[in-house]
Design an enzyme around this catalytic site. Structure first.
Site, PDB file in Angstrom:
ATOM      1  N   LYS A  17       0.834  -1.209   0.000  1.00  0.00           N
ATOM      2  CA  LYS A  17       0.000   0.000   0.000  1.00  0.00           C
ATOM      3  C   LYS A  17       0.866   1.256   0.000  1.00  0.00           C
ATOM      4  O   LYS A  17       0.640   2.182  -0.762  1.00  0.00           O
ATOM      5  CB  LYS A  17      -0.883   0.085   1.261  1.00  0.00           C
ATOM      6  CG  LYS A  17      -1.835  -1.048   1.476  1.00  0.00           C
ATOM      7  CD  LYS A  17      -2.664  -0.820   2.739  1.00  0.00           C
ATOM      8  CE  LYS A  17      -1.875  -0.838   4.046  1.00  0.00           C
ATOM      9  NZ  LYS A  17      -1.358  -2.138   4.457  1.00  0.00           N
ATOM     10  N   ARG A  92      -9.579   0.737   8.381  1.00  0.00           N
ATOM     11  CA  ARG A  92      -9.123  -0.602   8.742  1.00  0.00           C
ATOM     12  C   ARG A  92     -10.197  -1.383   9.483  1.00  0.00           C
ATOM     13  O   ARG A  92      -9.956  -2.532   9.841  1.00  0.00           O
ATOM     14  CB  ARG A  92      -7.911  -0.479   9.654  1.00  0.00           C
ATOM     15  CG  ARG A  92      -6.572  -0.804   8.982  1.00  0.00           C
ATOM     16  CD  ARG A  92      -5.510  -0.558  10.009  1.00  0.00           C
ATOM     17  NE  ARG A  92      -4.267  -1.210   9.757  1.00  0.00           N
ATOM     18  CZ  ARG A  92      -3.205  -0.622   9.227  1.00  0.00           C
ATOM     19  NH1 ARG A  92      -3.272   0.614   8.788  1.00  0.00           N
ATOM     20  NH2 ARG A  92      -2.074  -1.272   9.119  1.00  0.00           N
ATOM     21  N   ARG A 129      11.759  -6.442   4.829  1.00  0.00           N
ATOM     22  CA  ARG A 129      11.495  -5.028   4.565  1.00  0.00           C
ATOM     23  C   ARG A 129      12.311  -4.136   5.501  1.00  0.00           C
ATOM     24  O   ARG A 129      12.401  -4.377   6.694  1.00  0.00           O
ATOM     25  CB  ARG A 129      10.003  -4.751   4.774  1.00  0.00           C
ATOM     26  CG  ARG A 129       9.662  -3.276   4.700  1.00  0.00           C
ATOM     27  CD  ARG A 129       8.197  -3.052   4.518  1.00  0.00           C
ATOM     28  NE  ARG A 129       7.453  -3.067   5.771  1.00  0.00           N
ATOM     29  CZ  ARG A 129       6.153  -2.756   5.847  1.00  0.00           C
ATOM     30  NH1 ARG A 129       5.468  -2.453   4.766  1.00  0.00           N
ATOM     31  NH2 ARG A 129       5.531  -2.787   7.010  1.00  0.00           N
ATOM     32  N   ARG A 160      11.204  -1.977  10.996  1.00  0.00           N
ATOM     33  CA  ARG A 160      10.134  -1.538  11.886  1.00  0.00           C
ATOM     34  C   ARG A 160       9.965  -2.573  12.994  1.00  0.00           C
ATOM     35  O   ARG A 160      10.011  -3.767  12.732  1.00  0.00           O
ATOM     36  CB  ARG A 160       8.830  -1.415  11.095  1.00  0.00           C
ATOM     37  CG  ARG A 160       8.683  -0.100  10.400  1.00  0.00           C
ATOM     38  CD  ARG A 160       7.496  -0.066   9.488  1.00  0.00           C
ATOM     39  NE  ARG A 160       6.259  -0.556  10.095  1.00  0.00           N
ATOM     40  CZ  ARG A 160       5.072  -0.449   9.513  1.00  0.00           C
ATOM     41  NH1 ARG A 160       4.972   0.129   8.329  1.00  0.00           N
ATOM     42  NH2 ARG A 160       3.993  -0.908  10.098  1.00  0.00           N
ATOM     43  N   ARG A 171      -0.397  -9.368  13.368  1.00  0.00           N
ATOM     44  CA  ARG A 171      -1.008  -8.299  12.565  1.00  0.00           C
ATOM     45  C   ARG A 171      -1.889  -8.900  11.465  1.00  0.00           C
ATOM     46  O   ARG A 171      -2.933  -8.346  11.116  1.00  0.00           O
ATOM     47  CB  ARG A 171       0.087  -7.412  11.936  1.00  0.00           C
ATOM     48  CG  ARG A 171       0.789  -6.527  12.960  1.00  0.00           C
ATOM     49  CD  ARG A 171       2.055  -5.920  12.403  1.00  0.00           C
ATOM     50  NE  ARG A 171       1.820  -4.933  11.368  1.00  0.00           N
ATOM     51  CZ  ARG A 171       2.736  -4.563  10.474  1.00  0.00           C
ATOM     52  NH1 ARG A 171       3.939  -5.129  10.471  1.00  0.00           N
ATOM     53  NH2 ARG A 171       2.460  -3.637   9.594  1.00  0.00           N
TER      54      ARG A 171
HETATM   55  P1  AMP Z   1       0.793   0.637   8.955  1.00  0.00           P
HETATM   56  O1  AMP Z   1       2.025   1.452   8.773  1.00  0.00           O
HETATM   57  O2  AMP Z   1      -0.339   1.078   8.068  1.00  0.00           O
HETATM   58  O3  AMP Z   1       1.058  -0.845   8.860  1.00  0.00           O
HETATM   59  O4  AMP Z   1       0.279   0.907  10.450  1.00  0.00           O
HETATM   60  C1  AMP Z   1       1.092   0.584  11.567  1.00  0.00           C
HETATM   61  C2  AMP Z   1       0.249   0.456  12.820  1.00  0.00           C
HETATM   62  O5  AMP Z   1      -0.427   1.698  13.082  1.00  0.00           O
HETATM   63  C3  AMP Z   1      -0.860  -0.585  12.753  1.00  0.00           C
HETATM   64  O6  AMP Z   1      -0.406  -1.895  13.054  1.00  0.00           O
HETATM   65  C4  AMP Z   1      -1.824  -0.047  13.816  1.00  0.00           C
HETATM   66  O7  AMP Z   1      -1.343  -0.320  15.119  1.00  0.00           O
HETATM   67  C5  AMP Z   1      -1.726   1.460  13.600  1.00  0.00           C
HETATM   68  N1  AMP Z   1      -2.711   1.944  12.598  1.00  0.00           N
HETATM   69  C6  AMP Z   1      -2.462   2.516  11.394  1.00  0.00           C
HETATM   70  N2  AMP Z   1      -3.589   2.844  10.751  1.00  0.00           N
HETATM   71  C7  AMP Z   1      -4.599   2.459  11.562  1.00  0.00           C
HETATM   72  C8  AMP Z   1      -6.025   2.484  11.458  1.00  0.00           C
HETATM   73  N3  AMP Z   1      -6.643   2.985  10.358  1.00  0.00           N
HETATM   74  N4  AMP Z   1      -6.745   1.992  12.504  1.00  0.00           N
HETATM   75  C9  AMP Z   1      -6.156   1.502  13.604  1.00  0.00           C
HETATM   76  N5  AMP Z   1      -4.825   1.418  13.770  1.00  0.00           N
HETATM   77  C10 AMP Z   1      -4.037   1.897  12.753  1.00  0.00           C
END
Ligand code: AMP
Length: 220
Positions: A17, A92, A129, A160, A171
């Protein structure tokens, strides 16, 4: 009339994404709104929000809908998002998707893309990654080597904390439970498309373009 692109991308962790959103945002001159990046910045900056969400993120769980909606509502109200935006990692949950429809009331139609990739591919991808601490580039094929530098800017790459295999598996479980139901939520809309993310990034980018053209064609 220029048609603003109001796009939301969802897909499991590691589906690509961020890579696709970044590319499209640059091409179209509209902001990439990555909720994960916004939260990571808050954690790094030690803000109240950051302190609130750090443990949740480290555990690979989802931050509460109310907090996320506040963040997205505020971000989309900024001037640079008035001519279009790419939401990366939001919505999400079905509750977030429902609220997003309300937030966007009165704006041009929302296009939603799901980037689909199978679990084992994702576990494998995420373990390799790395992210550049300087320019934010996402580097996929490091073979897990620790000391590589960013090919874009020479900055230091790091993993990360939530890309470790045990956290990634958690996740993915959260994804299947909380986020995958979005497919059903959006399924009936002409502006919803699924793209196969299990291909090289350039090929996925072409599929994303094709999906956007198909949506435009359907709307015309
Ligand atoms: P990402 O970089 O999109 O994988 O997001 C990293 C982390 O941020 C996720 O594992 C969640 O803990 C939190 N997070 C990001 N976007 C959301 C969302 N829309 N709703 C809830 N938690 C989020």
């Amino acid at each position: 009339m220029v048609v603003a692109l109001n796009l939301a991308m969802f897909g499991p962790p590691g589906a690509g994404k961020g890579t696709q959103a970044r590319r499209l945002a640059t091409e179209r001159g509209i902001p990439q709104v990555s909720t994960g990046d916004i939260l990571r910045e808050a954690v790094q900056g030690g803000t109240e929000l950051g302190r609130e969400v750090k443990a949740i993120m480290d555990a690979g769980e989802l931050v509460g809908d109310d907090v996320m909606l506040g963040i997205v509502r505020e971000r989309l109200s900024k001037a640079d998002a008035s001519g279009g935006f790419i939401l990366d990692g939001f919505p999400r949950t079905v509750a977030q998707a429902t609220a997003l429809d309300d937030i966007l009331e009165g704006r041009q139609g929302l296009v939603v893309l799901e980037i689909a990739v199978g679990d084992e591919t994702l576990v494998n991808r995420l373990s390799r990654r790395r992210v550049c601490g300087n320019c934010g580039a996402i580097v996929g094929d490091t073979n897990g080597e620790a000391q590589l530098l960013c090919p874009t800017c020479g900055g230091e790459l790091s993993q990360r904390s939530d890309d470790r295999e045990d956290v990634v598996r958690g996740r993915l479980e959260v994804y299947h439970r909380e986020t995958a139901p979005l497919v059903e939520f959006y399924q009936g809309r002409a502006s919803f498309r699924t793209v196969d993310g299990d291909q090289p990034p350039e090929v996925v980018a072409q599929a994303v373009q094709a999906a956007l053209s198909a949506v435009n064609g359907a709307a015309a």
